[in-house]
Design a protein around this motif. Structure first.
Motif, PDB file in Angstrom:
ATOM      1  N   ARG A 147       0.927  -1.329  -0.310  1.00 31.25           N
ATOM      2  CA  ARG A 147       0.717   0.083   0.367  1.00 31.25           C
ATOM      3  C   ARG A 147       0.830   1.276  -0.039  1.00 31.25           C
ATOM      4  N   ILE A 148       0.379   2.122  -0.284  1.00 28.10           N
ATOM      5  CA  ILE A 148       1.425   3.349  -1.355  1.00 28.10           C
ATOM      6  C   ILE A 148       0.445   4.273  -0.719  1.00 28.10           C
ATOM      7  N   THR A 149       1.415   5.975  -0.087  1.00 26.98           N
ATOM      8  CA  THR A 149       0.370   7.381   0.154  1.00 26.98           C
ATOM      9  C   THR A 149       0.953   8.179  -0.450  1.00 26.98           C
ATOM     10  N   GLY A 150       0.450   8.919  -1.035  1.00 23.72           N
ATOM     11  CA  GLY A 150       0.993   9.913  -0.802  1.00 23.72           C
ATOM     12  C   GLY A 150      -0.318  11.707  -1.083  1.00 23.72           C
ATOM     13  N   PHE A 151      -0.109  12.623  -0.754  1.00 22.83           N
ATOM     14  CA  PHE A 151      -0.985  13.907  -2.042  1.00 22.83           C
ATOM     15  C   PHE A 151      -1.098  14.426  -2.867  1.00 22.83           C
ATOM     16  N   GLU A 152      -2.116  14.353  -3.294  1.00 19.85           N
ATOM     17  CA  GLU A 152      -2.171  14.622  -5.058  1.00 19.85           C
ATOM     18  C   GLU A 152      -2.959  16.259  -4.844  1.00 19.85           C
ATOM     19  N   ASN A 153      -2.546  16.799  -5.767  1.00 19.24           N
ATOM     20  CA  ASN A 153      -3.157  17.767  -6.043  1.00 19.24           C
ATOM     21  C   ASN A 153      -2.360  18.437  -7.072  1.00 19.24           C
ATOM     22  N   HIS A 154      -3.989  18.159  -8.622  1.00 21.43           N
ATOM     23  CA  HIS A 154      -4.068  17.882  -9.808  1.00 21.43           C
ATOM     24  C   HIS A 154      -5.994  18.084 -10.512  1.00 21.43           C
ATOM     25  N   GLN A 155      -6.163  18.859 -11.188  1.00 18.70           N
ATOM     26  CA  GLN A 155      -7.403  18.815 -12.046  1.00 18.70           C
ATOM     27  C   GLN A 155      -6.765  17.405 -12.957  1.00 18.70           C
ATOM     28  N   GLY A 156      -5.971  16.833 -13.258  1.00 19.85           N
ATOM     29  CA  GLY A 156      -6.134  15.968 -14.690  1.00 19.85           C
ATOM     30  C   GLY A 156      -6.696  14.718 -14.320  1.00 19.85           C
ATOM     31  N   ARG A 157      -6.888  13.835 -15.353  1.00 17.60           N
ATOM     32  CA  ARG A 157      -7.772  12.969 -15.238  1.00 17.60           C
ATOM     33  C   ARG A 157      -7.199  12.203 -16.533  1.00 17.60           C
ATOM     34  N   THR A 158      -6.476  10.952 -16.144  1.00 25.28           N
ATOM     35  CA  THR A 158      -5.528   9.709 -16.795  1.00 25.28           C
ATOM     36  C   THR A 158      -6.632   8.650 -17.614  1.00 25.28           C
ATOM     37  N   THR A 159      -6.388   8.582 -18.463  1.00 22.30           N
ATOM     38  CA  THR A 159      -6.502   7.074 -19.101  1.00 22.30           C
ATOM     39  C   THR A 159      -5.556   6.642 -19.701  1.00 22.30           C
ATOM     40  N   LEU A 160      -5.045   5.201 -19.119  1.00 28.70           N
ATOM     41  CA  LEU A 160      -4.632   4.557 -20.072  1.00 28.70           C
ATOM     42  C   LEU A 160      -5.172   3.023 -20.616  1.00 28.70           C
ATOM     43  N   GLY A 161      -3.941   3.404 -22.223  1.00 29.86           N
ATOM     44  CA  GLY A 161      -3.676   2.744 -22.893  1.00 29.86           C
ATOM     45  C   GLY A 161      -3.473   1.438 -23.251  1.00 29.86           C
ATOM     46  N   PRO A 162      -3.489   0.224 -24.226  1.00 34.99           N
ATOM     47  CA  PRO A 162      -3.662  -0.610 -24.469  1.00 34.99           C
ATOM     48  C   PRO A 162      -1.696  -1.467 -23.566  1.00 34.99           C
ATOM     49  N   THR A 163      -0.470  -0.692 -23.778  1.00 39.00           N
ATOM     50  CA  THR A 163       0.395  -1.105 -23.365  1.00 39.00           C
ATOM     51  C   THR A 163       1.171  -0.909 -22.192  1.00 39.00           C
ATOM     52  N   ALA A 164      -0.609   0.036 -21.329  1.00 34.92           N
ATOM     53  CA  ALA A 164       0.076   0.239 -19.678  1.00 34.92           C
ATOM     54  C   ALA A 164      -1.222  -0.048 -19.110  1.00 34.92           C
ATOM     55  N   THR A 165      -0.235  -0.433 -17.609  1.00 35.35           N
ATOM     56  CA  THR A 165      -0.691  -1.302 -16.694  1.00 35.35           C
ATOM     57  C   THR A 165      -1.204  -0.033 -15.600  1.00 35.35           C
ATOM     58  N   PRO A 166      -2.337  -0.615 -14.910  1.00 29.61           N
ATOM     59  CA  PRO A 166      -2.196   0.536 -13.569  1.00 29.61           C
ATOM     60  C   PRO A 166      -0.975   0.223 -11.786  1.00 29.61           C
ATOM     61  N   LEU A 167      -0.386   1.191 -12.405  1.00 29.09           N
ATOM     62  CA  LEU A 167       0.480   1.443 -10.772  1.00 29.09           C
ATOM     63  C   LEU A 167       0.088   0.866  -9.606  1.00 29.09           C
ATOM     64  N   SER A 168      -1.533   0.971  -9.469  1.00 32.23           N
ATOM     65  CA  SER A 168      -1.789   0.923  -8.272  1.00 32.23           C
ATOM     66  C   SER A 168      -3.904   1.012  -8.658  1.00 32.23           C
ATOM     67  N   ARG A 169      -4.232   0.405  -7.386  1.00 32.15           N
ATOM     68  CA  ARG A 169      -5.642   0.531  -7.172  1.00 32.15           C
ATOM     69  C   ARG A 169      -6.370   1.163  -6.626  1.00 32.15           C
TER      70      ARG A 169
END
Length: 236
Positions: A147-169
């Motif tokens: 399990r990882i933790t961090g602080f996010e501050n962004h307005q981005g939304r990111t979609t993964l293509g077929p050759t990328a895999t989610p780093l985490s859920r």
């Protein structure tokens, strides 16, 4: 590591453009955890006026505001050094604005699509709301899990293509889309986690090191692990 040197070369890219949120701490903790294991290191600060060397071992990009992000993306595409390094197997950690620009495309402040560096199969745009606050996520099991933790501050939304895999859920927070956080493809990792990410998550630092030097001897728990547990407890 590189065939030409026994020193682990950590390349901190564009601190003059992509260092808004203290992400240089990622370079410092990476060096610390390497040297604790007897691995010699060198940190190279590559400013936006400098060419990006293609012979490094680990490349780090941080967060930045919209205009510096665009300038950084344009210069990295024109330079080509980061892409050549990724193609030869270097490890890359890109955070927030850096994460977006290593992808195929990202949005400017009006959400117009702009070309990225193209080393990670993702597309980023702007969401309707800003994601601000603590984020917790579970790393993909094939990367070692945890399990990882961090602080996010962004307005981005990111979609993964077929050759990328989610780093985490995601467990708490938004990340890419409310269900996944970050992405990886080969030895290129991207994330929205600030904090900085590696001091708050020593296992991610060790993952990057393993990508370049192979298996690592364990280290006794220290302040990094204590910080990790403290921030997890505070976020959940």
């Amino acid at each position: 590591m590189s065939d030409t040197s026994s020193v682990l070369r950590i390349v901190w890219i564009y601190p003059d453009l992509l260092s808004t949120y203290g992400d240089q701490g990622n370079a410092l903790i990476l060096r610390r955890r390497a040297e604790q294991r007897g691995i010699r290191t060198e940190i190279l600060h590559v400013h936006s006026s400098d060419p990006v060397p293609a012979e490094g071992d680990v490349y780090l990009l941080g967060g930045g505001e919209d205009r510096p992000q665009i300038l950084a993306a344009n210069r990295l595409r024109a330079d080509g050094g980061l892409k050549r390094a990724a193609e030869r197997g270097a490890a890359v950690l890109a955070v927030c604005a850096g994460y977006q620009i290593v992808g195929q495309s990202y949005g400017d402040d009006d959400d117009n699509p702009l070309p990225g560096v193209g080393i990670l199969d993702i597309h980023s745009g702007r969401g309707e709301t800003r994601a601000v606050g603590e984020i917790v996520a579970d790393v993909a099991p094939e990367l070692g899990g945890g399990r990882i933790t961090g602080f996010e501050n962004h307005q981005g939304r990111t979609t993964l293509g077929p050759t990328a895999t989610p780093l985490s859920r995601t467990v708490a927070g938004i990340g890419n889309d409310g269900s996944t956080e970050g992405a990886y493809q080969g030895q290129v990792l991207g994330t929205y986690l600030h904090g900085p990410a590696l001091p708050r998550n020593p296992q991610l630092a060790d993952l990057l090191l393993r990508m370049r030097v192979g298996e690592l001897p364990p280290l006794p728990p220290s302040w990094g692990e204590a910080l990790h547990e403290e921030r997890l407890a505070a976020a959940l």
